[in-house]
Design a protein around this motif. Structure first.
Motif, PDB file in Angstrom:
ATOM      1  N   GLU A 203      -5.050  -2.753  -5.178  1.00 59.02           N
ATOM      2  CA  GLU A 203      -6.435  -2.670  -4.694  1.00 59.02           C
ATOM      3  C   GLU A 203      -7.357  -3.668  -5.390  1.00 59.02           C
ATOM      4  O   GLU A 203      -8.527  -3.374  -5.649  1.00 59.02           O
ATOM      5  CB  GLU A 203      -6.978  -1.249  -4.788  1.00 59.02           C
ATOM      6  N   ALA A 204      -6.849  -4.845  -5.662  1.00 52.35           N
ATOM      7  CA  ALA A 204      -7.647  -5.887  -6.328  1.00 52.35           C
ATOM      8  C   ALA A 204      -8.909  -6.227  -5.537  1.00 52.35           C
ATOM      9  O   ALA A 204      -9.921  -6.633  -6.125  1.00 52.35           O
ATOM     10  CB  ALA A 204      -6.799  -7.138  -6.537  1.00 52.35           C
ATOM     11  N   TRP A 205      -8.881  -6.035  -4.228  1.00 50.68           N
ATOM     12  CA  TRP A 205     -10.053  -6.344  -3.398  1.00 50.68           C
ATOM     13  C   TRP A 205     -11.288  -5.574  -3.838  1.00 50.68           C
ATOM     14  O   TRP A 205     -12.410  -6.053  -3.659  1.00 50.68           O
ATOM     15  CB  TRP A 205      -9.755  -6.083  -1.918  1.00 50.68           C
TER      16      TRP A 205
ATOM     17  N   THR B 286      -1.748  -3.891  11.568  1.00 50.74           N
ATOM     18  CA  THR B 286      -2.581  -4.527  10.549  1.00 50.74           C
ATOM     19  C   THR B 286      -2.853  -3.574   9.393  1.00 50.74           C
ATOM     20  O   THR B 286      -2.860  -3.991   8.226  1.00 50.74           O
ATOM     21  CB  THR B 286      -3.890  -5.046  11.184  1.00 50.74           C
ATOM     22  N   LYS B 287      -3.041  -2.304   9.691  1.00 58.80           N
ATOM     23  CA  LYS B 287      -3.246  -1.325   8.621  1.00 58.80           C
ATOM     24  C   LYS B 287      -1.985  -1.186   7.774  1.00 58.80           C
ATOM     25  O   LYS B 287      -2.064  -1.102   6.544  1.00 58.80           O
ATOM     26  CB  LYS B 287      -3.657   0.032   9.182  1.00 58.80           C
ATOM     27  N   GLU B 288      -0.822  -1.176   8.406  1.00 62.04           N
ATOM     28  CA  GLU B 288       0.437  -1.100   7.657  1.00 62.04           C
ATOM     29  C   GLU B 288       0.577  -2.293   6.712  1.00 62.04           C
ATOM     30  O   GLU B 288       0.999  -2.133   5.566  1.00 62.04           O
ATOM     31  CB  GLU B 288       1.639  -1.010   8.602  1.00 62.04           C
ATOM     32  N   LEU B 289       0.207  -3.477   7.186  1.00 61.95           N
ATOM     33  CA  LEU B 289       0.229  -4.662   6.333  1.00 61.95           C
ATOM     34  C   LEU B 289      -0.720  -4.472   5.155  1.00 61.95           C
ATOM     35  O   LEU B 289      -0.375  -4.763   4.007  1.00 61.95           O
ATOM     36  CB  LEU B 289      -0.168  -5.903   7.141  1.00 61.95           C
ATOM     37  N   MET B 290      -1.916  -3.967   5.437  1.00 60.00           N
ATOM     38  CA  MET B 290      -2.899  -3.731   4.379  1.00 60.00           C
ATOM     39  C   MET B 290      -2.360  -2.747   3.345  1.00 60.00           C
ATOM     40  O   MET B 290      -2.474  -2.973   2.138  1.00 60.00           O
ATOM     41  CB  MET B 290      -4.214  -3.189   4.976  1.00 60.00           C
ATOM     42  N   LEU B 291      -1.765  -1.665   3.797  1.00 65.63           N
ATOM     43  CA  LEU B 291      -1.247  -0.662   2.863  1.00 65.63           C
ATOM     44  C   LEU B 291      -0.152  -1.254   1.969  1.00 65.63           C
ATOM     45  O   LEU B 291      -0.111  -0.977   0.768  1.00 65.63           O
ATOM     46  CB  LEU B 291      -0.731   0.563   3.622  1.00 65.63           C
ATOM     47  N   SER B 292       0.704  -2.079   2.547  1.00 64.29           N
ATOM     48  CA  SER B 292       1.764  -2.720   1.752  1.00 64.29           C
ATOM     49  C   SER B 292       1.172  -3.670   0.721  1.00 64.29           C
ATOM     50  O   SER B 292       1.547  -3.644  -0.457  1.00 64.29           O
ATOM     51  CB  SER B 292       2.727  -3.478   2.668  1.00 64.29           C
ATOM     52  N   LYS B 293       0.241  -4.519   1.172  1.00 62.84           N
ATOM     53  CA  LYS B 293      -0.377  -5.473   0.237  1.00 62.84           C
ATOM     54  C   LYS B 293      -1.219  -4.735  -0.799  1.00 62.84           C
ATOM     55  O   LYS B 293      -1.235  -5.109  -1.972  1.00 62.84           O
ATOM     56  CB  LYS B 293      -1.231  -6.487   0.996  1.00 62.84           C
ATOM     57  N   ASN B 294      -1.910  -3.698  -0.364  1.00 64.30           N
ATOM     58  CA  ASN B 294      -2.745  -2.923  -1.281  1.00 64.30           C
ATOM     59  C   ASN B 294      -1.893  -2.305  -2.384  1.00 64.30           C
ATOM     60  O   ASN B 294      -2.303  -2.255  -3.538  1.00 64.30           O
ATOM     61  CB  ASN B 294      -3.496  -1.844  -0.503  1.00 64.30           C
ATOM     62  N   HIS B 295      -0.717  -1.853  -2.021  1.00 64.01           N
ATOM     63  CA  HIS B 295       0.201  -1.298  -3.014  1.00 64.01           C
ATOM     64  C   HIS B 295       0.592  -2.371  -4.031  1.00 64.01           C
ATOM     65  O   HIS B 295       0.516  -2.161  -5.241  1.00 64.01           O
ATOM     66  CB  HIS B 295       1.454  -0.743  -2.332  1.00 64.01           C
TER      67      HIS B 295
ATOM     68  N   LEU C 164      -9.056  -9.620   9.401  1.00 68.56           N
ATOM     69  CA  LEU C 164      -9.455  -8.273   9.804  1.00 68.56           C
ATOM     70  C   LEU C 164      -9.518  -7.363   8.583  1.00 68.56           C
ATOM     71  O   LEU C 164     -10.505  -6.646   8.371  1.00 68.56           O
ATOM     72  CB  LEU C 164      -8.471  -7.732  10.848  1.00 68.56           C
ATOM     73  N   ASN C 165      -8.490  -7.409   7.754  1.00 66.28           N
ATOM     74  CA  ASN C 165      -8.466  -6.544   6.573  1.00 66.28           C
ATOM     75  C   ASN C 165      -9.565  -6.899   5.578  1.00 66.28           C
ATOM     76  O   ASN C 165     -10.200  -6.006   5.009  1.00 66.28           O
ATOM     77  CB  ASN C 165      -7.083  -6.552   5.927  1.00 66.28           C
ATOM     78  N   TYR C 166      -9.838  -8.184   5.375  1.00 68.69           N
ATOM     79  CA  TYR C 166     -10.943  -8.567   4.488  1.00 68.69           C
ATOM     80  C   TYR C 166     -12.273  -8.051   5.029  1.00 68.69           C
ATOM     81  O   TYR C 166     -13.135  -7.605   4.266  1.00 68.69           O
ATOM     82  CB  TYR C 166     -11.017 -10.084   4.305  1.00 68.69           C
ATOM     83  N   ALA C 167     -12.453  -8.100   6.350  1.00 70.76           N
ATOM     84  CA  ALA C 167     -13.696  -7.602   6.946  1.00 70.76           C
ATOM     85  C   ALA C 167     -13.818  -6.084   6.768  1.00 70.76           C
ATOM     86  O   ALA C 167     -14.901  -5.571   6.482  1.00 70.76           O
ATOM     87  CB  ALA C 167     -13.767  -7.979   8.425  1.00 70.76           C
ATOM     88  N   VAL C 168     -12.704  -5.369   6.900  1.00 71.64           N
ATOM     89  CA  VAL C 168     -12.730  -3.920   6.642  1.00 71.64           C
ATOM     90  C   VAL C 168     -13.086  -3.658   5.183  1.00 71.64           C
ATOM     91  O   VAL C 168     -13.933  -2.805   4.888  1.00 71.64           O
ATOM     92  CB  VAL C 168     -11.381  -3.247   7.006  1.00 71.64           C
ATOM     93  N   PHE C 169     -12.485  -4.414   4.269  1.00 66.22           N
ATOM     94  CA  PHE C 169     -12.799  -4.247   2.845  1.00 66.22           C
ATOM     95  C   PHE C 169     -14.289  -4.475   2.597  1.00 66.22           C
ATOM     96  O   PHE C 169     -14.929  -3.730   1.843  1.00 66.22           O
ATOM     97  CB  PHE C 169     -11.986  -5.201   1.981  1.00 66.22           C
TER      98      PHE C 169
ATOM     99  N   MET D  53     -11.571   7.613  -4.196  1.00 72.29           N
ATOM    100  CA  MET D  53     -11.519   6.612  -3.161  1.00 72.29           C
ATOM    101  C   MET D  53     -10.163   6.665  -2.469  1.00 72.29           C
ATOM    102  O   MET D  53      -9.134   6.532  -3.111  1.00 72.29           O
ATOM    103  CB  MET D  53     -11.752   5.220  -3.747  1.00 72.29           C
ATOM    104  N   ASN D  54     -10.180   6.839  -1.177  1.00 70.53           N
ATOM    105  CA  ASN D  54      -8.968   6.874  -0.379  1.00 70.53           C
ATOM    106  C   ASN D  54      -9.055   5.733   0.625  1.00 70.53           C
ATOM    107  O   ASN D  54      -9.721   5.856   1.652  1.00 70.53           O
ATOM    108  CB  ASN D  54      -8.833   8.222   0.318  1.00 70.53           C
ATOM    109  N   THR D  55      -8.412   4.634   0.301  1.00 71.78           N
ATOM    110  CA  THR D  55      -8.522   3.433   1.126  1.00 71.78           C
ATOM    111  C   THR D  55      -8.102   3.695   2.559  1.00 71.78           C
ATOM    112  O   THR D  55      -8.761   3.229   3.494  1.00 71.78           O
ATOM    113  CB  THR D  55      -7.687   2.289   0.521  1.00 71.78           C
TER     114      THR D  55
END
Length: 186
Positions: free
Chosen positions: A120-122, A107-116, A165-170, A1-3
């Motif tokens: 990847e708890a989502w 928004t993707k940069e924010l997601m990558l930071s939070k995901n780190h 937006l990020n939750y919807a992508v997830f 899986m490559n987020t």
């Protein structure tokens, strides 16, 4: 899986639809005030929740289409939030694409930071939890809007749109690669 790659695949579909609609309708959405955009996101999230609870829909738009709508309305919200009020209403397609890319990249940069940081708890969240998180963020934005944008201790509306937006992508990633639990609950 490559987020990151999965994210890009989802966003490509969303962007393509956004640009095609801009070609069909122009940027008629520029007339909308920010609370109206927030309400459009609410309508889409509430429909998803209703379908999740009732297990069926009476109109043909499926849940993935609603998540795509949430993503694109979040982009509209961020554009509306940051464009000057005297900016032209009918934006050229090239400008629409440029703004879409700008806000997606942020928004993707924010997601990558939070995901780190969150590991990847989502991926372990239930679909209904993603819907509920989006709805919670909508209610936060509505409260901030009702307070004329003033906050005391919380992040502003843009961060909430980015999270939605990020939750919807997830959610779309999870729908693309359903787990056993999702298959059993379908």
């Amino acid at each position: 899986m490559n987020t990151s790659a999965e994210y890009d695949t989802i966003i490509t579909k969303c962007r393509d639809l956004f640009v095609k609609k801009a070609a069909d309708y122009g940027t008629a959405w520029r007339i909308m005030r920010l609370p109206s955009v927030t309400d459009q996101i609410f309508i889409k999230a509430q429909r998803i929740r209703t379908i999740e609870e009732n297990k069926f829909a009476k109109i043909p738009d499926d849940i993935p289409s609603e998540y795509i709508g949430i993503i694109n309305y979040c982009i509209i919200a961020m554009i509306q939030l940051e464009l000057p009020t005297n900016a032209e209403e009918n934006l050229p397609i090239a400008k629409v694409k440029e703004l879409y890319e700008q806000y997606i990249n942020e928004t993707k940069e924010l997601m990558l930071s939070k995901n780190h940081d969150y590991g990847e708890a989502w991926r372990d969240l239930r679909m209904g939890s993603l819907t509920d998180l989006i709805l919670m963020k909508i209610f936060r934005v509505k409260q901030i809007e009702d307070n004329s944008g003033l906050t005391i201790a919380s992040e502003g509306v843009k961060a909430n749109y980015q999270d939605m937006l990020n939750y919807a992508v997830f959610a779309l990633i999870k729908l693309t690669n359903p787990t056993e639990e999702q298959i059993q609950n379908a």
